[in-house]
Scaffold this motif. Structure first.
Motif, mmCIF file in Angstrom:
data_model
loop_
_atom_site.group_PDB
_atom_site.id
_atom_site.type_symbol
_atom_site.label_atom_id
_atom_site.label_comp_id
_atom_site.label_asym_id
_atom_site.label_seq_id
_atom_site.Cartn_x
_atom_site.Cartn_y
_atom_site.Cartn_z
ATOM 1 N N LEU A 238 51.377 -17.008 -42.548
ATOM 2 C CA LEU A 238 51.505 -16.396 -43.941
ATOM 3 C C LEU A 238 50.091 -15.928 -44.552
ATOM 4 O O LEU A 238 49.909 -14.917 -45.208
ATOM 5 C CB LEU A 238 52.242 -17.262 -45.159
ATOM 6 C CG LEU A 238 52.160 -17.013 -46.506
ATOM 7 C CD1 LEU A 238 53.015 -15.836 -46.713
ATOM 8 C CD2 LEU A 238 52.725 -18.072 -47.468
ATOM 9 N N GLY A 239 49.286 -16.658 -44.040
ATOM 10 C CA GLY A 239 48.180 -16.193 -44.419
ATOM 11 C C GLY A 239 47.400 -14.664 -43.942
ATOM 12 O O GLY A 239 46.985 -14.131 -44.906
ATOM 13 N N ASN A 240 47.906 -14.401 -42.734
ATOM 14 C CA ASN A 240 47.560 -13.062 -42.078
ATOM 15 C C ASN A 240 48.756 -12.400 -42.109
ATOM 16 O O ASN A 240 48.847 -11.220 -41.406
ATOM 17 C CB ASN A 240 47.273 -13.588 -41.031
ATOM 18 C CG ASN A 240 45.664 -14.014 -40.769
ATOM 19 O OD1 ASN A 240 44.741 -13.415 -41.439
ATOM 20 N ND2 ASN A 240 45.531 -15.115 -40.124
ATOM 21 N N THR A 241 49.798 -12.867 -42.549
ATOM 22 C CA THR A 241 51.266 -12.295 -42.432
ATOM 23 C C THR A 241 51.640 -11.609 -41.210
ATOM 24 O O THR A 241 51.974 -10.204 -40.984
ATOM 25 C CB THR A 241 51.248 -10.916 -43.685
ATOM 26 O OG1 THR A 241 50.379 -9.830 -43.375
ATOM 27 C CG2 THR A 241 51.143 -11.641 -45.073
ATOM 28 N N ASP A 242 51.548 -12.464 -39.987
ATOM 29 C CA ASP A 242 51.781 -12.042 -38.739
ATOM 30 C C ASP A 242 52.714 -13.121 -38.030
ATOM 31 O O ASP A 242 52.828 -14.300 -38.498
ATOM 32 C CB ASP A 242 50.901 -11.455 -37.758
ATOM 33 C CG ASP A 242 49.764 -12.654 -37.674
ATOM 34 O OD1 ASP A 242 50.064 -13.729 -38.002
ATOM 35 O OD2 ASP A 242 48.423 -12.244 -37.429
ATOM 36 N N LEU A 243 53.433 -12.786 -37.037
ATOM 37 C CA LEU A 243 54.104 -13.676 -35.945
ATOM 38 C C LEU A 243 53.296 -14.235 -34.917
ATOM 39 O O LEU A 243 52.728 -13.322 -34.115
ATOM 40 C CB LEU A 243 55.324 -12.749 -35.396
ATOM 41 C CG LEU A 243 56.120 -13.277 -34.451
ATOM 42 C CD1 LEU A 243 56.860 -14.650 -35.142
ATOM 43 C CD2 LEU A 243 57.120 -12.599 -33.873
ATOM 44 N N ARG A 244 53.330 -15.588 -34.643
ATOM 45 C CA ARG A 244 52.603 -16.041 -33.992
ATOM 46 C C ARG A 244 53.290 -17.023 -33.009
ATOM 47 O O ARG A 244 54.398 -17.354 -33.323
ATOM 48 C CB ARG A 244 51.508 -16.801 -34.370
ATOM 49 C CG ARG A 244 50.283 -16.019 -35.206
ATOM 50 C CD ARG A 244 49.168 -16.965 -35.710
ATOM 51 N NE ARG A 244 48.248 -17.475 -34.550
ATOM 52 C CZ ARG A 244 47.230 -16.544 -33.907
ATOM 53 N NH1 ARG A 244 47.202 -15.203 -34.545
ATOM 54 N NH2 ARG A 244 46.729 -16.948 -32.752
ATOM 55 N N TYR A 245 53.018 -17.199 -31.635
ATOM 56 C CA TYR A 245 53.488 -18.058 -30.859
ATOM 57 C C TYR A 245 52.505 -18.741 -30.022
ATOM 58 O O TYR A 245 51.454 -18.397 -29.798
ATOM 59 C CB TYR A 245 54.145 -17.074 -29.678
ATOM 60 C CG TYR A 245 54.438 -17.520 -28.315
ATOM 61 C CD1 TYR A 245 55.954 -17.979 -28.295
ATOM 62 C CD2 TYR A 245 53.826 -17.641 -27.277
ATOM 63 C CE1 TYR A 245 56.386 -18.633 -27.087
ATOM 64 C CE2 TYR A 245 54.140 -18.325 -26.153
ATOM 65 C CZ TYR A 245 55.579 -18.845 -26.025
ATOM 66 O OH TYR A 245 55.983 -19.254 -24.951
ATOM 67 N N ALA A 246 52.936 -20.402 -30.050
ATOM 68 C CA ALA A 246 52.084 -21.223 -29.494
ATOM 69 C C ALA A 246 52.822 -21.837 -28.422
ATOM 70 O O ALA A 246 54.124 -22.101 -28.536
ATOM 71 C CB ALA A 246 51.630 -22.332 -30.270
ATOM 72 N N ARG B 54 50.166 -5.453 -42.951
ATOM 73 C CA ARG B 54 51.544 -5.535 -42.575
ATOM 74 C C ARG B 54 52.141 -6.545 -42.516
ATOM 75 O O ARG B 54 52.022 -7.662 -41.706
ATOM 76 C CB ARG B 54 52.045 -4.696 -41.461
ATOM 77 C CG ARG B 54 53.401 -4.271 -41.000
ATOM 78 C CD ARG B 54 53.111 -3.377 -39.993
ATOM 79 N NE ARG B 54 54.798 -3.097 -39.555
ATOM 80 C CZ ARG B 54 55.215 -3.559 -38.154
ATOM 81 N NH1 ARG B 54 54.371 -4.293 -37.595
ATOM 82 N NH2 ARG B 54 56.355 -3.501 -37.772
ATOM 83 N N GLN B 55 53.466 -7.049 -43.254
ATOM 84 C CA GLN B 55 53.933 -8.267 -43.415
ATOM 85 C C GLN B 55 55.150 -8.308 -42.384
ATOM 86 O O GLN B 55 56.129 -7.645 -42.750
ATOM 87 C CB GLN B 55 54.434 -8.588 -45.034
ATOM 88 C CG GLN B 55 53.324 -8.699 -46.044
ATOM 89 C CD GLN B 55 53.973 -8.804 -47.387
ATOM 90 O OE1 GLN B 55 55.078 -9.187 -47.549
ATOM 91 N NE2 GLN B 55 52.925 -8.910 -48.317
ATOM 92 N N VAL B 56 54.980 -8.966 -41.530
ATOM 93 C CA VAL B 56 55.836 -9.041 -40.411
ATOM 94 C C VAL B 56 55.971 -10.503 -39.577
ATOM 95 O O VAL B 56 54.694 -11.107 -39.582
ATOM 96 C CB VAL B 56 55.524 -7.987 -39.384
ATOM 97 C CG1 VAL B 56 54.404 -8.298 -38.742
ATOM 98 C CG2 VAL B 56 56.774 -7.884 -38.139
ATOM 99 N N GLY B 57 57.044 -11.040 -39.507
ATOM 100 C CA GLY B 57 57.029 -12.309 -38.418
ATOM 101 C C GLY B 57 57.769 -13.466 -39.186
ATOM 102 O O GLY B 57 58.096 -14.412 -38.605
ATOM 103 N N ALA B 58 58.478 -13.133 -40.553
ATOM 104 C CA ALA B 58 58.826 -14.279 -41.196
ATOM 105 C C ALA B 58 60.189 -14.925 -40.697
ATOM 106 O O ALA B 58 60.736 -13.882 -40.054
ATOM 107 C CB ALA B 58 59.022 -13.738 -42.479
ATOM 108 N N ALA B 59 60.588 -16.109 -40.794
ATOM 109 C CA ALA B 59 61.943 -16.431 -40.311
ATOM 110 C C ALA B 59 62.175 -16.317 -38.987
ATOM 111 O O ALA B 59 63.239 -16.011 -38.594
ATOM 112 C CB ALA B 59 63.058 -15.859 -41.085
#
Length: 261
Positions: free
Chosen positions: A32-40, A64-69
């Protein structure tokens, strides 16, 4: 053991989706802080040590706000994620080009494509599953309040191949917290009907669920005492092809469970 997988920034770890990827645990989540989708993904089979984990950005650049849910599963041997793009109001899909997805290049070199554009409002929570060999997603089109289902025409979900898009339910405002699973061989969806706060279940009559008529058999889950139920649905198949659904009771604030015999 309870550990921090990623604490390198503020507001990381929202809407996490856990999956076993090439033998090790992996998590897709919204930063949410960077509004992106991450993978670990952990480097060990248990992931019990913080040092086991490393994360990469899957999608998102700048404001750009992408990656929620996000919703993650294994598609044709590689990790794949369905998620919301709040910038262009769409459901998006990404698939790694490798079996681990551990490098950012795995995702930038893989598939990133829009599944469906959802109009004037951000789409709701997507649910990703492999249906009859191809990736498929159930989601709410919040612009219209409809429950929709999309399935790719190929095994990897390549761009341009999300050609099957079905309106599953348009009875009032419907489809939030959709959960897609294979039940007794066919795709099925548990979902929440916002209009009257009820929980519903529907199973397609075909292996692929590619026609609206296949989704006609909708069933309302019993609500004890007429209570408001159905948020945060999660659908799985039990042995014997039985459908089981977990969800929230709004009146009692309890975790609920139902099984369909």
């Amino acid at each position: 053991a309870t550990i921090a997988v990623d604490n390198s920034g503020s507001n990381r770890g929202m809407d996490s989706s856990l999956c076993e990827v090439d033998g090790n645990p992996a998590i897709a989540y919204y930063d949410l802080g960077n509004t992106d989708l991450r993978y670990a993904r952990a480097s060990t089979t248990s992931g019990a040590d913080p040092a086991d984990w490393s994360s990469v950005q899957v999608d998102g650049a700048g404001p750009r706000q992408v990656g929620a849910a996000p919703s993650m599963c294994i598609v044709a041997g590689n990790p794949a994620i369905a998620y919301r793009d709040n910038a262009d109001l769409s459901i998006r899909y990404a698939r790694s080009s490798t079996a681990t997805g551990s490098a950012a290049a795995d995702w930038s070199g893989g598939i990133q494509t829009d599944i469906d554009w959802c109009g004037g409002d951000s789409p709701s929570y997507p649910s990703l599953c492999v249906v009859n060999g191809n990736p498929a997603v159930a989601y709410e089109d919040t612009d219209n309040g409809y429950l929709r289902y999309a399935r790719a025409s190929d095994t990897t979900g390549s761009a341009g191949n999300w050609t099957t898009k079905v309106l599953v339910d348009n009875n009032a405002i419907i489809g939030m917290y959709a959960s897609l699973a294979i039940i007794n061989g066919n795709p099925a969806i548990a979902y929440y009907r916002q209009t009257d706060t009820t929980a519903w279940f529907v199973r397609a009559t075909s292996l692929s669920g590619g026609m609206p008529a296949a989704w006609a058999g909708k069933e309302q889950l019993p609500a004890p005492g007429g209570e408001q139920i159905g948020r945060s649905t999660s659908l799985i198949e039990l042995p014997g092809g039985l459908a089981a659904v977990a969800f929230r009771n709004e009146n009692t604030q309890a975790a609920m469970y139902a099984v369909r015999f």
